[in-house]
Design a protein around this motif. Structure first.
Motif, PDB file in Angstrom:
ATOM      1  N   VAL A   1     -43.317  36.956  11.152  1.00  0.00           N
ATOM      2  CA  VAL A   1     -44.315  35.911  10.921  1.00  0.00           C
ATOM      3  C   VAL A   1     -44.642  35.897   9.431  1.00  0.00           C
ATOM      4  N   THR A   2     -45.523  34.987   9.042  1.00  0.00           N
ATOM      5  CA  THR A   2     -46.009  34.901   7.673  1.00  0.00           C
ATOM      6  C   THR A   2     -47.495  35.190   7.663  1.00  0.00           C
TER       7      THR A   2
ATOM      8  N   GLY B   1     -51.221  35.005   7.592  1.00  0.00           N
ATOM      9  CA  GLY B   1     -52.026  33.862   7.999  1.00  0.00           C
ATOM     10  C   GLY B   1     -51.658  33.331   9.366  1.00  0.00           C
ATOM     11  N   ASP B   2     -50.472  33.710   9.880  1.00  0.00           N
ATOM     12  CA  ASP B   2     -50.036  33.233  11.196  1.00  0.00           C
ATOM     13  C   ASP B   2     -50.743  33.993  12.311  1.00  0.00           C
ATOM     14  N   THR B   3     -50.691  33.410  13.514  1.00  0.00           N
ATOM     15  CA  THR B   3     -51.178  34.067  14.719  1.00  0.00           C
ATOM     16  C   THR B   3     -50.047  34.872  15.344  1.00  0.00           C
ATOM     17  N   VAL B   4     -50.349  36.110  15.729  1.00  0.00           N
ATOM     18  CA  VAL B   4     -49.370  36.999  16.359  1.00  0.00           C
ATOM     19  C   VAL B   4     -49.802  37.193  17.814  1.00  0.00           C
ATOM     20  N   THR B   5     -49.051  36.633  18.741  1.00  0.00           N
ATOM     21  CA  THR B   5     -49.375  36.739  20.162  1.00  0.00           C
ATOM     22  C   THR B   5     -48.669  37.951  20.760  1.00  0.00           C
TER      23      THR B   5
ATOM     24  N   SER C   1     -54.183  37.965  20.904  1.00  0.00           N
ATOM     25  CA  SER C   1     -53.666  37.561  19.591  1.00  0.00           C
ATOM     26  C   SER C   1     -54.252  38.404  18.474  1.00  0.00           C
TER      27      SER C   1
ATOM     28  N   THR D   1     -54.333  38.116  14.010  1.00  0.00           N
ATOM     29  CA  THR D   1     -54.059  37.271  12.851  1.00  0.00           C
ATOM     30  C   THR D   1     -53.432  38.144  11.780  1.00  0.00           C
TER      31      THR D   1
ATOM     32  N   SER E   1     -49.023  41.636   4.249  1.00  0.00           N
ATOM     33  CA  SER E   1     -47.566  41.588   4.359  1.00  0.00           C
ATOM     34  C   SER E   1     -47.025  43.006   4.491  1.00  0.00           C
TER      35      SER E   1
ATOM     36  N   ILE F   1     -44.153  41.020   8.573  1.00  0.00           N
ATOM     37  CA  ILE F   1     -45.049  39.985   8.062  1.00  0.00           C
ATOM     38  C   ILE F   1     -44.674  39.685   6.612  1.00  0.00           C
TER      39      ILE F   1
ATOM     40  N   ALA G   1     -47.587  35.190   2.245  1.00  0.00           N
ATOM     41  CA  ALA G   1     -47.748  33.735   2.258  1.00  0.00           C
ATOM     42  C   ALA G   1     -47.246  33.162   0.939  1.00  0.00           C
TER      43      ALA G   1
END
Length: 251
Positions: A52-53, A55-59, A131, A133, A137, A169, A172
């Motif tokens: 992911v990047t 700021g993204d949501t990680v489910t 989730s 957030t 990184s 991660i 951004a």
């Protein structure tokens, strides 16, 4: 004739699993080590996006093979709080039960029990989905570190083994501020039309602006139109006079 058990007694028998789990968690700090139940749960898994990047949501989903009678459970997950932030209120459980969350720095514990006449879970089920957030990184490890599973008879089974997953991660992207082109407004050059307006103002000794000059030009045009209309009326009068005199002569 078999004896009929009142529904209230069945509810009390089922809900005592939650009472036992809560009391045991208070005494042992979230870890139970009672006699294992052969049919509570085995084969726990944890899944999350691989990349992911920030700021993204990680489910995240924790699942298990529930055996034949999983009535209550608690799961403690660990994570790096410098990379992930738990999204409170994002958790969901199987329908027909009650769930609660306990959060601390770097860990979050989910507790769930069936209620009333809801049967124990059987087969493979998602025990909890929630989730994070991504707030930094790097490589973020999410682990199921501890867990307890109870059947409807309150027999307990601990987590078979810890399971983990890793999310990469990425930082951004940084959007650079636009640099004004040479001659563009804000780059030290006058905006389009500014020099022309200044020249027009300097060349008018009366101090009239460009708008005043445009108005003056409009006035001139108006007088030209009025003058042309007057000439036309005068010519029409001459023509009528000549026609009248000609008619008198011919008469």
């Amino acid at each position: 004739m078999p004896e009929t058990i009142p529904s209230g007694r069945r509810r009390r028998a089922r809900t005592r699993a939650l009472a036992l789990l809560t009391a045991a968690l208070a005494v042992f700090g979230g870890s139970l080590a009672l006699a294992p139940a052969a049919h509570a749960a085995t084969g726990v898994t944890v899944t999350a996006p691989g990349a992911v990047t920030a700021g993204d949501t990680v489910t995240v989903t924790v699942a298990a093979e529930a055996g034949a009678d999983l009535f209550a459970y608690d799961l403690t997950l660990g994570y790096d709080p410098t990379l992930l932030a738990f999204a409170a209120g994002s958790e969901t459980y199987p329908t027909g039960g009650y769930g609660a969350v306990t959060e601390s720095s770097g860990t979050v514990t989910f507790t769930n029990t069936r209620l009333g006449t809801s049967p124990g879970l059987a087969g493979t089920h998602d025990l909890v989905t929630f989730s994070f957030t991504a707030v930094g990184s790097g490589s973020a490890t999410i682990s199921v570190d501890d867990g307890t599973f109870l059947d409807s008879a309150s027999a307990s089974q601990p987590l078979p083994e810890a399971v983990t997953t890793t999310v990469e991660i990425a930082a951004a992207p940084v959007t650079p501020s636009p640099t004004p082109a040479p001659g563009a407004p804000g780059a030290g050059a006058p905006a389009a039309g500014e020099g022309a307006a200044d020249d027009a103002a300097a060349s008018d000794p009366a101090g009239n602006s460009a708008g005043s000059l445009a108005t003056t030009g409009g006035d001139v045009v108006m007088w030209i139109v009025v003058g042309a209309a007057g000439v036309g009326l005068l010519a029409l009068g001459v023509v009528l006079m000549v026609r009248r005199r000609r008619a008198e002569v011919e008469a």
